[in-house]
Design a protein around this motif. Structure first.
Motif, PDB file in Angstrom:
ATOM      1  N   THR A  25       0.829  -1.201   0.000  1.00  8.75           N
ATOM      2  CA  THR A  25       0.000   0.000   0.000  1.00  8.75           C
ATOM      3  C   THR A  25       0.869   1.259   0.000  1.00  8.75           C
ATOM      4  O   THR A  25       0.628   2.201  -0.753  1.00  8.75           O
ATOM      5  N   LEU A 263      -8.380   5.366  -4.063  1.00 13.86           N
ATOM      6  CA  LEU A 263      -8.975   4.034  -4.196  1.00 13.86           C
ATOM      7  C   LEU A 263      -8.044   2.940  -3.685  1.00 13.86           C
ATOM      8  O   LEU A 263      -8.476   2.038  -2.966  1.00 13.86           O
ATOM      9  N   VAL A 264      -6.763   3.025  -4.069  1.00 10.68           N
ATOM     10  CA  VAL A 264      -5.821   1.976  -3.653  1.00 10.68           C
ATOM     11  C   VAL A 264      -5.698   1.956  -2.140  1.00 10.68           C
ATOM     12  O   VAL A 264      -5.799   0.910  -1.485  1.00 10.68           O
ATOM     13  N   ASN A 267      -9.089   1.048  -0.362  1.00 11.59           N
ATOM     14  CA  ASN A 267      -9.338  -0.376  -0.486  1.00 11.59           C
ATOM     15  C   ASN A 267      -8.498  -1.157   0.527  1.00 11.59           C
ATOM     16  O   ASN A 267      -8.988  -2.038   1.237  1.00 11.59           O
ATOM     17  N   ALA A 268      -7.227  -0.805   0.606  1.00 10.00           N
ATOM     18  CA  ALA A 268      -6.326  -1.508   1.521  1.00 10.00           C
ATOM     19  C   ALA A 268      -6.773  -1.298   2.963  1.00 10.00           C
ATOM     20  O   ALA A 268      -6.760  -2.228   3.775  1.00 10.00           O
ATOM     21  N   MET A 271      -9.718  -3.386   3.812  1.00  8.42           N
ATOM     22  CA  MET A 271      -9.324  -4.774   4.073  1.00  8.42           C
ATOM     23  C   MET A 271      -8.703  -4.899   5.451  1.00  8.42           C
ATOM     24  O   MET A 271      -8.989  -5.836   6.200  1.00  8.42           O
TER      25      MET A 271
ATOM     26  N   ARG B  64     -17.126 -10.180  -2.684  1.00  8.60           N
ATOM     27  CA  ARG B  64     -16.604  -8.950  -2.078  1.00  8.60           C
ATOM     28  C   ARG B  64     -16.772  -7.803  -3.065  1.00  8.60           C
ATOM     29  O   ARG B  64     -15.821  -7.362  -3.703  1.00  8.60           O
ATOM     30  N   THR B  67     -14.567  -4.332  -2.714  1.00  7.05           N
ATOM     31  CA  THR B  67     -13.160  -4.495  -3.035  1.00  7.05           C
ATOM     32  C   THR B  67     -12.977  -4.711  -4.532  1.00  7.05           C
ATOM     33  O   THR B  67     -12.116  -4.088  -5.179  1.00  7.05           O
ATOM     34  N   ALA B  70     -13.638  -1.429  -6.373  1.00 10.76           N
ATOM     35  CA  ALA B  70     -12.568  -0.444  -6.206  1.00 10.76           C
ATOM     36  C   ALA B  70     -11.362  -0.824  -7.061  1.00 10.76           C
ATOM     37  O   ALA B  70     -10.793   0.003  -7.781  1.00 10.76           O
ATOM     38  N   VAL B  74      -9.894   1.200 -10.434  1.00 12.05           N
ATOM     39  CA  VAL B  74      -8.519   1.696 -10.600  1.00 12.05           C
ATOM     40  C   VAL B  74      -7.938   1.184 -11.916  1.00 12.05           C
ATOM     41  O   VAL B  74      -7.348   1.938 -12.699  1.00 12.05           O
ATOM     42  N   GLY B 319       0.735   1.739  -9.781  1.00 13.45           N
ATOM     43  CA  GLY B 319      -0.261   1.945  -8.728  1.00 13.45           C
ATOM     44  C   GLY B 319      -1.373   0.913  -8.832  1.00 13.45           C
ATOM     45  O   GLY B 319      -1.783   0.306  -7.839  1.00 13.45           O
ATOM     46  N   LEU B 322      -0.215  -2.613  -7.901  1.00 14.65           N
ATOM     47  CA  LEU B 322      -0.091  -2.760  -6.456  1.00 14.65           C
ATOM     48  C   LEU B 322      -1.472  -2.914  -5.822  1.00 14.65           C
ATOM     49  O   LEU B 322      -1.660  -3.709  -4.889  1.00 14.65           O
ATOM     50  N   GLY B 323      -2.442  -2.160  -6.351  1.00 19.49           N
ATOM     51  CA  GLY B 323      -3.807  -2.282  -5.841  1.00 19.49           C
ATOM     52  C   GLY B 323      -4.350  -3.680  -6.081  1.00 19.49           C
ATOM     53  O   GLY B 323      -4.947  -4.306  -5.184  1.00 19.49           O
ATOM     54  N   ASN B 326      -2.740  -6.230  -3.728  1.00 19.52           N
ATOM     55  CA  ASN B 326      -3.369  -6.195  -2.407  1.00 19.52           C
ATOM     56  C   ASN B 326      -4.671  -6.975  -2.406  1.00 19.52           C
ATOM     57  O   ASN B 326      -4.935  -7.798  -1.533  1.00 19.52           O
ATOM     58  N   ALA B 330      -5.563 -10.508  -0.471  1.00 25.97           N
ATOM     59  CA  ALA B 330      -6.663 -10.584   0.482  1.00 25.97           C
ATOM     60  C   ALA B 330      -7.626 -11.699   0.079  1.00 25.97           C
ATOM     61  O   ALA B 330      -8.101 -12.464   0.919  1.00 25.97           O
TER      62      ALA B 330
END
Lengths: 379, 439
Positions: A25, A263-264, A267-268, A271, B64, B67, B70, B74, B319, B322-323, B326, B330
């Protein structure tokens, strides 16, 4: 231990519990902030090259009918007679290239009075004196000198396009510019050298009271060469406005980046908050209030966000340098982009604001948690 | 003076940059090297008919919602930016590359950087008319159009600031220009020779004061009546003003700037060029295909847009990756039990790997479609730019080609792959016992 001190420790523990996610993140935030910095620096450099030091007494005269039509140097005598006018210099765009056709930079043929109008381009006095003595002398910006390794006394040969042939020049002066934003990649040579017959000039540059502009134009209104006199500042602004489409595209890009950041990160954090439901419920059960939970989530997000912002800032100088180099290699010309304190300040403020915004939804949701249900759910 | 104080920060910057670049390189290399390996696994899974149904992935994504949304948003944003930037570059290229006729040749002074700094005298024009390979008109005269090009300043329609305006190209022509330059259509009528009537390109209509059929534009201290609107087919000349050279030349104190010659056949170019070089009467003239002349004007901006767009997209995509990373981590850790169950009933690790990767790619492809669709809406938009070489404003459009759309989708898929790989590896390596025991 005070409740807030305990909370602070908890924030750290929670943030670092899933280190992989925290790191990813933070990297995401850092990368997006970096992109934001690059774009904003680019836009800032577009607008501030020279405009921040262009003072109101610097005027530019051009042909009224078309920017491509020439003026004549003999007009300068008439301009000098206008009250409020202090200095006048003819100027030509030399428009040559150095080494190969792609290597171009700003090359202006000017009269000595030019440096009285634009002191930011004047080299130290002793260099100025040796420039004035040498008709084939040149004054160059320190950035340009650094780029091509020029020293005082070096021979630099330009190839003319409008003024054809090879033009061997000698570097007699190096100017440093007044601020970081002044264009330090120009080359000046003698107007008399380029145009020995003192005939035409692309522009006449004038140092005068701004009110003199109208009087100057009135002088030539009914002649073959009607003029339009404007401040250098507004000329530079209109140059920039002609590329307005590109600039607004860049600005839109910068805004989209912030959206991605929100958003990134959001979102993290959602979670992370979901994973910590048990902890939140426990805290609530032993008496912490929902606003404490809100603060807890916000603080955790702020911790990760700040880490990312710091990462982005740390890489920014190197990234900007690499970006400038890439632009120069691919496009030619001079692209020297520097991090400016204002842009950094704005980026940090906006980055923190975006972080808070991103975390506010998960924080609100966590704070609304029903203790009994949460405990039952995870049990 | 600045050298010493910045040395330290320079060193730090260089160090950080080196580390960042190395990390980037390793990540990219790993990604590239893994591609064939994962491909082989995917083939094995497919051939062995041992895949986990895609419905499972779709349901997981739907489970989900927030999530997934989102992350997808992105990814869609990044694809949108990438597509939009490419469309912009393609639009500039398309506008300028479609300017000019392949059979046309432009004569321009070799010292000139653009049409309006060029000049051609009467005598040179007559010599040029005798060059070989020119197409004749119905009377047998060669099709050669001597033209005057000047820049004028025009105020924008409806601007609050009277100084808000830009430079436009004015082309003074003889009637033969209508034969030499291909026109898609003319609204209104042609200018009457000997009058102040002008015709404007369709891209100018409504954007500048007086720029409409029946309007009056003011420049060079004269008033000019707009009697016609020219449609050149969406190219750079749609941003020009045309008028009678006989009237305009004395007003601007200018003569011919360039000449455009129509060849009988585009292949006659080399012969013509050879003839100009051999002809001592035309020593200072350059011979350029009209198409090449316009194309060269696009190089700077296209390069800038592509480069900037490329850099921004690369950073953006990091970016987004990486999103996605994550999110997929999860997803995997939330599904530990499910994965354990799947393994327990006989699915191989490679099936798990392929399943997780395809879930990520599926999500990013869906996002990619959304991004490209949104970007395609830009197709109807236009934007104006002043290029350094022409100094006059030209109107451009966004341009989307099928190839570009496919490339953008491929880019989306690659982002999804990059984001899904590591979580997929973790899922595949999960020992069955631990996985089933997980809470």
């Amino acid at each position: 231990m005070t409740p807030s001190g305990a909370l602070a420790r908890l924030v750290l523990r929670l943030a670092l519990r899933n280190r992989g996610r925290a790191l990813i993140t933070a990297l995401g935030v850092g990368v997006t902030l970096l992109a934001f910095l690059i774009l904003r620096t680019l836009v800032a450099s577009w607008y501030t090259v020279n405009t921040d030091i262009a003072r109101s007494d610097q005027l530019e005269m051009r042909h009224k009918i078309s920017i491509s039509f020439v003026l004549f140097r003999r007009m300068a005598e008439k301009v000098r007679s206008v009250p409020g006018v202090q200095e006048v210099s003819a100027m030509l765009w030399f428009s040559g290239y150095y080494r190969d056709e792609k290597t171009r930079f700003g090359q202006l043929a000017v009269e000595p009075a030019y440096f009285a109008i634009f002191p930011e381009y004047a080299p130290p006095p002793e260099q100025m004196a040796s420039y004035l003595e040498d008709l084939s002398g040149a004054i160059v910006g320190d950035e340009l000198a650094k780029k091509y390794g020029w020293q005082l006394g070096d021979r630099v040969t330009l190839t003319g396009t409008i003024y054809q042939g090879d033009w061997p020049l000698t570097v007699r002066g190096i100017y440093h510019g007044q601020t970081q934003n002044s264009d330090r990649a120009r080359l000046f040579l003698h107007y008399k050298h380029v145009n020995p017959r003192n005939e035409h000039a692309h522009r006449l540059m004038v140092k005068a009271d701004p009110a003199a502009a109208k009087k100057i134009d009135a002088l030539f209104a009914n002649s073959d060469t009607p003029t339009k006199t404007e401040s250098v500042l507004s000329v530079e602004r209109s140059w920039a406005s002609w590329s307005a489409a590109v600039i607004s595209a860049i600005n839109i890009g910068a805004a989209l980046i912030l959206l991605i950041l929100v958003l990134v990160l959001g979102n993290a954090m959602a979670m992370a908050a979901r994973d910590s439901l048990r902890e939140y419920a426990t805290l609530r059960a032993i008496g912490y209030r929902s606003r404490h939970i809100y603060t807890l989530v916000l603080a955790e997000g702020l911790f990760v966000g700040s880490l990312g912002i710091a990462l982005g800032l740390a890489v920014a100088p190197a990234a900007l340098r690499a970006f400038s180099k890439l632009m120069e290699d691919q496009l030619g010309g001079t692209w020297q982009l520097y991090l400016n304190a204002r842009v950094v300040g704005i980026a940090v403020a906006i980055g923190l604001g975006a972080t808070l915004l991103a975390c506010s939804v998960p924080a609100w949701r966590a704070s609304r948690l029903r203790v009994v249900e949460a405990l039952r759910q995870v049990a | 003076m600045a050298t010493e104080s910045t040395l330290f920060t320079d060193l730090i910057a260089a160090g950080v940059g080196l580390v960042a670049a190395a990390a980037l390189l390793v990540a990219l290399l790993g990604l590239l090297l893994s591609l064939p390996l994962v491909g082989v696994r995917a083939a094995q899974v497919l051939l062995g008919r041992e895949w986990i149904p895609l419905v499972y992935n779709l349901r997981s994504l739907a489970w989900r919602k927030l999530t997934t949304l989102a992350t997808g948003f992105v990814l869609a944003l990044v694809v949108f930016v990438f597509t939009a930037v490419s469309m912009l570059a393609l639009g500039i290229q398309h506008t300028l590359a479609s300017s000019g006729d392949p059979r046309n040749v432009k004569l321009i002074r070799s010292s000139a950087l653009s049409e309006w700094t060029s000049w051609i005298d009467e005598e040179e024009l007559q010599r040029a008319a005798a060059l070989p390979g020119l197409a004749p008109d119905e009377n047998g005269n060669p099709l050669i159009s001597g033209e005057m090009v000047v820049l004028i300043w025009a105020a924008r329609q409806g601007a609050l600031d009277p100084d808000d305006g830009t430079n436009l190209s004015v082309r003074g022509v003889h009637p033969v220009a209508f034969r030499v330059h291909p026109l898609r259509g003319v609204t209104g009528e042609r200018f009457q020779p000997g009058t102040n009537q002008i015709m404007i390109g369709k891209a100018l209509v409504g954007r500048f004061v007086g720029a409409q059929l029946g309007g009056t534009m003011s420049f060079a201290d004269h008033d000019w009546q707009v009697v016609g609107i020219l449609d050149h087919g969406g190219n750079a000349q749609d941003s020009e003003i045309w008028g009678d050279i006989e009237v305009m030349a004395p007003v601007f104190h200018r003569g011919y700037c360039t000449a455009t010659l129509a060849l009988r056949d585009p292949s006659g170019f080399d012969a013509l060029k050879g003839a100009v070089i051999a002809n001592t009467g035309l020593p200072e003239l350059l011979v350029k295909r009209e198409v090449d002349y316009w194309k060269a004007l696009s190089e700077n901006y296209v390069g800038f847009v592509r480069l900037l767009g490329g850099v921004v997209t690369v950073i953006f995509s990091f970016g987004a990756i990486l999103g996605a990373l994550n999110t997929m981590y999860a997803q995997v850790s939330a599904r530990t039990r499910e994965i354990g169950t799947l393994r327990a009933i006989g699915f191989k690790p490679r099936a798990i790997l392929v399943s997780v990767v395809s879930e990520s790619v599926l999500l990013s492809l869906a996002a990619g479609v959304l991004g490209v669709l949104c970007a395609s809406l830009l197709g109807s938009m236009t934007f104006e730019l002043t290029t350094v070489q022409t100094l006059s404003e030209i109107t451009y459009g966004f341009h989307l080609s099928p190839g570009l759309a496919l490339a953008c989708l491929g880019f989306a898929g690659l982002m999804g792959y990059a984001g899904g790989l590591l979580p997929a590896l973790r899922a595949a390596k999960m020992p069955i016992v631990d996985a089933v025991r997980a809470s």
